[in-house]
Design a protein around this motif. Sequence first.
Motif, PDB file in Angstrom:
ATOM      1  N   ILE A   8       9.430   5.939 -27.570  1.00  0.00           N
ATOM      2  CA  ILE A   8       8.547   5.089 -26.769  1.00  0.00           C
ATOM      3  C   ILE A   8       8.578   5.573 -25.322  1.00  0.00           C
ATOM      4  O   ILE A   8       9.651   5.685 -24.726  1.00  0.00           O
ATOM      5  CB  ILE A   8       9.001   3.614 -26.816  1.00  0.00           C
ATOM      6  N   VAL A   9       7.408   5.843 -24.770  1.00  0.00           N
ATOM      7  CA  VAL A   9       7.316   6.308 -23.383  1.00  0.00           C
ATOM      8  C   VAL A   9       6.544   5.288 -22.556  1.00  0.00           C
ATOM      9  O   VAL A   9       5.444   4.875 -22.935  1.00  0.00           O
ATOM     10  CB  VAL A   9       6.610   7.679 -23.297  1.00  0.00           C
ATOM     11  N   PHE A  10       7.143   4.872 -21.444  1.00  0.00           N
ATOM     12  CA  PHE A  10       6.462   4.023 -20.465  1.00  0.00           C
ATOM     13  C   PHE A  10       6.300   4.820 -19.174  1.00  0.00           C
ATOM     14  O   PHE A  10       7.231   5.509 -18.742  1.00  0.00           O
ATOM     15  CB  PHE A  10       7.279   2.767 -20.152  1.00  0.00           C
ATOM     16  N   THR A  11       5.126   4.719 -18.549  1.00  0.00           N
ATOM     17  CA  THR A  11       4.935   5.289 -17.218  1.00  0.00           C
ATOM     18  C   THR A  11       4.223   4.271 -16.342  1.00  0.00           C
ATOM     19  O   THR A  11       3.466   3.426 -16.849  1.00  0.00           O
ATOM     20  CB  THR A  11       4.071   6.569 -17.247  1.00  0.00           C
ATOM     21  N   ASP A  12       4.470   4.320 -15.039  1.00  0.00           N
ATOM     22  CA  ASP A  12       3.676   3.535 -14.106  1.00  0.00           C
ATOM     23  C   ASP A  12       3.704   4.204 -12.733  1.00  0.00           C
ATOM     24  O   ASP A  12       4.498   5.108 -12.476  1.00  0.00           O
ATOM     25  CB  ASP A  12       4.128   2.075 -14.031  1.00  0.00           C
ATOM     26  N   ILE A  13       2.796   3.765 -11.859  1.00  0.00           N
ATOM     27  CA  ILE A  13       2.663   4.343 -10.525  1.00  0.00           C
ATOM     28  C   ILE A  13       3.529   3.566  -9.548  1.00  0.00           C
ATOM     29  O   ILE A  13       3.440   2.335  -9.468  1.00  0.00           O
ATOM     30  CB  ILE A  13       1.195   4.305 -10.054  1.00  0.00           C
ATOM     31  N   GLN A  14       4.369   4.262  -8.810  1.00  0.00           N
ATOM     32  CA  GLN A  14       5.211   3.608  -7.813  1.00  0.00           C
ATOM     33  C   GLN A  14       4.332   2.994  -6.710  1.00  0.00           C
ATOM     34  O   GLN A  14       3.414   3.618  -6.207  1.00  0.00           O
ATOM     35  CB  GLN A  14       6.167   4.609  -7.180  1.00  0.00           C
ATOM     36  N   GLY A  15       4.634   1.734  -6.369  1.00  0.00           N
ATOM     37  CA  GLY A  15       3.938   1.061  -5.273  1.00  0.00           C
ATOM     38  C   GLY A  15       2.483   0.739  -5.559  1.00  0.00           C
ATOM     39  O   GLY A  15       1.692   0.537  -4.633  1.00  0.00           O
ATOM     40  N   PHE A  16       2.129   0.628  -6.850  1.00  0.00           N
ATOM     41  CA  PHE A  16       0.720   0.423  -7.200  1.00  0.00           C
ATOM     42  C   PHE A  16       0.193  -0.913  -6.687  1.00  0.00           C
ATOM     43  O   PHE A  16      -0.913  -0.989  -6.149  1.00  0.00           O
ATOM     44  CB  PHE A  16       0.549   0.509  -8.722  1.00  0.00           C
ATOM     45  N   THR A  17       0.975  -1.986  -6.859  1.00  0.00           N
ATOM     46  CA  THR A  17       0.510  -3.313  -6.445  1.00  0.00           C
ATOM     47  C   THR A  17       0.212  -3.352  -4.959  1.00  0.00           C
ATOM     48  O   THR A  17      -0.853  -3.825  -4.530  1.00  0.00           O
ATOM     49  CB  THR A  17       1.566  -4.382  -6.797  1.00  0.00           C
ATOM     50  N   GLU A  18       1.141  -2.852  -4.155  1.00  0.00           N
ATOM     51  CA  GLU A  18       0.933  -2.841  -2.712  1.00  0.00           C
ATOM     52  C   GLU A  18      -0.265  -1.969  -2.349  1.00  0.00           C
ATOM     53  O   GLU A  18      -1.059  -2.314  -1.466  1.00  0.00           O
ATOM     54  CB  GLU A  18       2.193  -2.313  -2.015  1.00  0.00           C
ATOM     55  N   ARG A  19      -0.400  -0.865  -3.028  1.00  0.00           N
ATOM     56  CA  ARG A  19      -1.481   0.069  -2.730  1.00  0.00           C
ATOM     57  C   ARG A  19      -2.844  -0.545  -3.021  1.00  0.00           C
ATOM     58  O   ARG A  19      -3.784  -0.415  -2.225  1.00  0.00           O
ATOM     59  CB  ARG A  19      -1.280   1.335  -3.554  1.00  0.00           C
ATOM     60  N   THR A  20      -2.978  -1.223  -4.163  1.00  0.00           N
ATOM     61  CA  THR A  20      -4.268  -1.800  -4.525  1.00  0.00           C
ATOM     62  C   THR A  20      -4.669  -2.918  -3.580  1.00  0.00           C
ATOM     63  O   THR A  20      -5.854  -3.194  -3.415  1.00  0.00           O
ATOM     64  CB  THR A  20      -4.244  -2.337  -5.968  1.00  0.00           C
ATOM     65  N   SER A  21      -3.687  -3.564  -2.977  1.00  0.00           N
ATOM     66  CA  SER A  21      -4.000  -4.640  -2.035  1.00  0.00           C
ATOM     67  C   SER A  21      -4.642  -4.117  -0.759  1.00  0.00           C
ATOM     68  O   SER A  21      -5.284  -4.867  -0.029  1.00  0.00           O
ATOM     69  CB  SER A  21      -2.728  -5.430  -1.696  1.00  0.00           C
ATOM     70  N   ARG A  22      -4.475  -2.814  -0.482  1.00  0.00           N
ATOM     71  CA  ARG A  22      -5.031  -2.224   0.736  1.00  0.00           C
ATOM     72  C   ARG A  22      -6.335  -1.490   0.468  1.00  0.00           C
ATOM     73  O   ARG A  22      -6.991  -1.046   1.392  1.00  0.00           O
ATOM     74  CB  ARG A  22      -4.036  -1.218   1.350  1.00  0.00           C
ATOM     75  N   GLN A  23      -6.704  -1.336  -0.816  1.00  0.00           N
ATOM     76  CA  GLN A  23      -7.864  -0.536  -1.163  1.00  0.00           C
ATOM     77  C   GLN A  23      -9.006  -1.400  -1.687  1.00  0.00           C
ATOM     78  O   GLN A  23      -8.803  -2.523  -2.128  1.00  0.00           O
ATOM     79  CB  GLN A  23      -7.493   0.509  -2.233  1.00  0.00           C
ATOM     80  N   THR A  24     -10.205  -0.849  -1.643  1.00  0.00           N
ATOM     81  CA  THR A  24     -11.359  -1.525  -2.218  1.00  0.00           C
ATOM     82  C   THR A  24     -11.312  -1.397  -3.739  1.00  0.00           C
ATOM     83  O   THR A  24     -10.567  -0.576  -4.291  1.00  0.00           O
ATOM     84  CB  THR A  24     -12.667  -0.901  -1.709  1.00  0.00           C
ATOM     85  N   LEU A  25     -12.133  -2.199  -4.414  1.00  0.00           N
ATOM     86  CA  LEU A  25     -12.200  -2.128  -5.873  1.00  0.00           C
ATOM     87  C   LEU A  25     -12.615  -0.734  -6.323  1.00  0.00           C
ATOM     88  O   LEU A  25     -12.060  -0.186  -7.280  1.00  0.00           O
ATOM     89  CB  LEU A  25     -13.195  -3.170  -6.399  1.00  0.00           C
ATOM     90  N   GLU A  26     -13.579  -0.142  -5.626  1.00  0.00           N
ATOM     91  CA  GLU A  26     -14.041   1.203  -5.980  1.00  0.00           C
ATOM     92  C   GLU A  26     -12.920   2.223  -5.828  1.00  0.00           C
ATOM     93  O   GLU A  26     -12.750   3.105  -6.681  1.00  0.00           O
ATOM     94  CB  GLU A  26     -15.218   1.597  -5.093  1.00  0.00           C
ATOM     95  N   GLU A  27     -12.133   2.116  -4.760  1.00  0.00           N
ATOM     96  CA  GLU A  27     -11.019   3.037  -4.544  1.00  0.00           C
ATOM     97  C   GLU A  27      -9.966   2.875  -5.635  1.00  0.00           C
ATOM     98  O   GLU A  27      -9.391   3.861  -6.119  1.00  0.00           O
ATOM     99  CB  GLU A  27     -10.399   2.799  -3.174  1.00  0.00           C
ATOM    100  N   ASN A  28      -9.712   1.625  -6.032  1.00  0.00           N
ATOM    101  CA  ASN A  28      -8.724   1.372  -7.091  1.00  0.00           C
ATOM    102  C   ASN A  28      -9.199   1.952  -8.418  1.00  0.00           C
ATOM    103  O   ASN A  28      -8.413   2.522  -9.183  1.00  0.00           O
ATOM    104  CB  ASN A  28      -8.473  -0.130  -7.237  1.00  0.00           C
TER     105      ASN A  28
END
Length: 408
Positions: A8-28
């Motif tokens: 089983i492999v899990f991956t995720d992006i570090q700091g994704f939640t904080e990053r999406t809060s600063r970006q537009t929907l299109e950027e996300n």
Amino acid sequence: MKTANLAIVFTDIQGFTERTSRQTLEENQRLLRTHNDLLAPVFKAFGGRIIKSIGDAFLVTFESPTQAVLSGMAIQDRLWQYNRGVPDAERLDVRVAINVGEVRLESNDVFGEPVNIASRVESIAEAGQVFFTEAVYLAMNKAEVPSQEVGSFELKGIPGKIRVFRVPRAPYRVETPSVVHLPSEPSLENEQPPFGNLALSRVPSSMLAPGPDLAATAAALGSRAATVIQAVKSGRRLSLPPRALAVGGGALVLLLLGIGFVVLRASPVEAAIEEVAEASATQEKLELAEKARKLIAEEKLPGEKNLLLGKLDEALEAPGKAVDHYRVAVKAGNDEAGERLTRMLKHQECRVRSEVATTLGELRLESARGSLEALARNGGPGDEPDALWGLGCNSRKKAEKALERIGR
């Protein structure tokens, strides 16, 4: 009940939640497309089966633990190449965690303690690293994969301590067809991909074809594509080896000319919803939404219809209505609606996250466990830690209650 012994492999992006809060929907959305374009082909190249992709996270299964670890190494080396060609604000730093064991297979999903352990290991993994459990270490081919023990950890909800290993950084380098050398810059030559392309060199260049995102295209061409473009603009001479020219020359020319692209065609209803999301004037949004609703009304399947209505509500910035439609869609067996709901756990508004968490708990959606755990652990914008029920908002508490309903 069907079971199988899988890695089983899990991956995720570090700091994704904080990053999406600063970006537009299109950027996300562009970020997630690039993320998918870079990782998905690598999983496939090593025989991985993508079970689900929820926001910034992948859950993938492999029949071979060795192939699972090699895929993680290849991903980190490919992201190293990509990150060298983009501004810091566009970097993708990903964590990889792997476990192996007997899991239950139900409705194109996997369940069981091996999945839970992999998810817990991911929470302690470091960006740019490949972490795996002792079970993987004992089962994999050690002649193919180097390893180094990290330590023993007590993981939430898991009895006893779990020994965790990682792939050590490589003192070596294996060339890949996508690497472009710049002999005129020795400082760049001395930098090494984290795992020496040991795994990435096994992936045929045809499987890493350029995607619709220009930055992803640069990554597919190799770690130096952006530097090459900059050098050409500045008039600096470059010396490129024949192999690099043979493999990536045509695509590189397109990239340098700025005309490399792939046309993606959405369905009429998806295109209509996209138009609603992009419209700025309120009246225009409402007119386009009416057009989209007429197209959605032609959909016969309840799950698909409610999924589309939920997407339209999101485009209209009506997340509460979207949650209601996604709830109905999930009950009708639509998996994508569950993914959309789970992604909304990262919404900027506390009340929306709380409603989503409550809904996921009611649905007992096992696939949302990892995201709910992250919300229960970290909370989100607008949370009031001491808020009582009915007074203030605390999405963290809602996530905790949802996990109790799902069953920790």
